[in-house]
Design an enzyme around this catalytic site. Sequence first.
Site, PDB file in Angstrom:
ATOM      1  N   ASN A   9       0.865  -1.187   0.000  1.00  0.00           N
ATOM      2  CA  ASN A   9       0.000   0.000   0.000  1.00  0.00           C
ATOM      3  C   ASN A   9       0.899   1.234   0.000  1.00  0.00           C
ATOM      4  OD1 ASN A   9      -1.780   2.068   0.503  1.00  0.00           O
ATOM      5  ND2 ASN A   9      -2.401   1.359   2.531  1.00  0.00           N
ATOM      6  N   LYS A  11       0.076   4.257  -0.152  1.00  0.00           N
ATOM      7  CA  LYS A  11      -0.543   5.427   0.479  1.00  0.00           C
ATOM      8  C   LYS A  11      -0.343   6.661  -0.417  1.00  0.00           C
ATOM      9  CE  LYS A  11      -0.159   3.080   4.846  1.00  0.00           C
ATOM     10  NZ  LYS A  11      -0.046   3.130   6.298  1.00  0.00           N
ATOM     11  N   HIS A  94      -9.630   1.001   5.095  1.00  0.00           N
ATOM     12  CA  HIS A  94      -8.318   1.198   5.730  1.00  0.00           C
ATOM     13  C   HIS A  94      -8.481   2.135   6.928  1.00  0.00           C
ATOM     14  CE1 HIS A  94      -4.168   2.303   6.425  1.00  0.00           C
ATOM     15  NE2 HIS A  94      -3.836   1.217   5.770  1.00  0.00           N
ATOM     16  N   GLU A  96      -6.828   4.512   7.923  1.00  0.00           N
ATOM     17  CA  GLU A  96      -6.619   5.931   7.625  1.00  0.00           C
ATOM     18  C   GLU A  96      -7.855   6.548   6.968  1.00  0.00           C
ATOM     19  OE1 GLU A  96      -2.852   5.374   5.629  1.00  0.00           O
ATOM     20  OE2 GLU A  96      -2.001   4.756   7.555  1.00  0.00           O
ATOM     21  N   GLU A 166      -5.357  -5.071  10.429  1.00  0.00           N
ATOM     22  CA  GLU A 166      -4.348  -4.036  10.646  1.00  0.00           C
ATOM     23  C   GLU A 166      -4.638  -3.309  11.960  1.00  0.00           C
ATOM     24  OE1 GLU A 166      -2.381  -2.770   6.654  1.00  0.00           O
ATOM     25  OE2 GLU A 166      -4.082  -1.483   7.035  1.00  0.00           O
ATOM     26  N   GLY A 172       2.504   2.168  10.856  1.00  0.00           N
ATOM     27  CA  GLY A 172       3.453   3.270  10.744  1.00  0.00           C
ATOM     28  C   GLY A 172       4.133   3.639  12.053  1.00  0.00           C
ATOM     29  N   SER A 211       3.522  -2.232  10.295  1.00  0.00           N
ATOM     30  CA  SER A 211       4.965  -2.278  10.565  1.00  0.00           C
ATOM     31  C   SER A 211       5.598  -3.625  10.201  1.00  0.00           C
ATOM     32  CB  SER A 211       5.256  -1.916  12.028  1.00  0.00           C
ATOM     33  OG  SER A 211       4.871  -0.576  12.282  1.00  0.00           O
TER      34      SER A 211
HETATM   35  P1  13P Z   1       3.107   0.321   7.670  1.00  0.00           P
HETATM   36  O1  13P Z   1       3.623  -0.956   7.069  1.00  0.00           O
HETATM   37  O2  13P Z   1       3.834   1.531   7.186  1.00  0.00           O
HETATM   38  O3  13P Z   1       2.988   0.237   9.159  1.00  0.00           O
HETATM   39  O4  13P Z   1       1.603   0.500   7.120  1.00  0.00           O
HETATM   40  C1  13P Z   1       0.715  -0.557   7.207  1.00  0.00           C
HETATM   41  C2  13P Z   1      -0.508  -0.216   6.435  1.00  0.00           C
HETATM   42  O5  13P Z   1      -1.270   0.649   6.812  1.00  0.00           O
HETATM   43  C3  13P Z   1      -0.754  -0.943   5.179  1.00  0.00           C
HETATM   44  O6  13P Z   1      -2.028  -0.689   4.690  1.00  0.00           O
END
Ligand code: 13P
Length: 249
Positions: A9, A11, A94, A96, A166, A172, A211
């Site tokens: 992803n 982002k 997601h 976010e 997740e 992150g 992560s």
């Molecule tokens: P990270 O791997 O940067 O923690 O992000 C995970 C994520 O949100 C994947 O959709």
Amino acid sequence: MRRKLVAGNWKMFGSVARNASLVRGLLDGLTDTPAEVAVFPPALYLQQVVGLVAGRPVLVGAQDLSPFAEGAYTGDIAGGMIKDAGARLVLVGHSERRHGHGESDALVAEKFCAAQAAGLTPVLCLGETLAERDADQTEQVLGRQFDAVLNRAGAAAMADAVLAYEPVWAIGTGRTASPEQAEEAHLFLRSRMASHDAMIASSLRILYGGSVKASNAEAIFAKPNVDGGLIGGASLVSGDFLAIIAAAS
Ligand code: 13P
């Protein structure tokens, strides 16, 4: 046997030049792997990335879609457009989007249905916040988020979908769930699915995200109910992403 899926992803990162170099690095290093590989670039770059991976075993997906098929929804992108751009998958729910954009369980369920109506495979993201985990509400939250989609779309819809667990506190932050914590949540989700349809439950892929790095991927992917990963930051460095793909093989 469920085939592992390793998905990147991206982002809101990338540019025409950076995407080209990232995909080149990925394709150059990609050897025969039993795992399925997918990337989720920003929507603006879907067509570019679909073109870059043409003829190679890399799927492309979008990060979000509108719950509507078309209409006067300025700024939104319909599932049919994503499909038209050559993508096959789309993330829905997601964290976010849920937490950063206030998307409710009901809206996520609508988006899930819109994805399937457009011929896309939805990757349904679920996960608890740190406060919810600390309050021992992890299963309650996962159950609520999953049920919203099951009730709206029907259990049979999960035959063409992927789940991604997740935990919000692991995204992150560099703080990954332990393989045991991931396994426990995945087993909960698979059992929930099995209470509707045991066959679909046994074939449903459940990815872990939060992560994931080359150093921890193998231990997480080794758990019986973890069917791959949804990778954020580490998917933006082709060498790191390739190492995670290798860990899934
Ligand atoms: P990270 O791997 O940067 O923690 O992000 C995970 C994520 O949100 C994947 O959709």
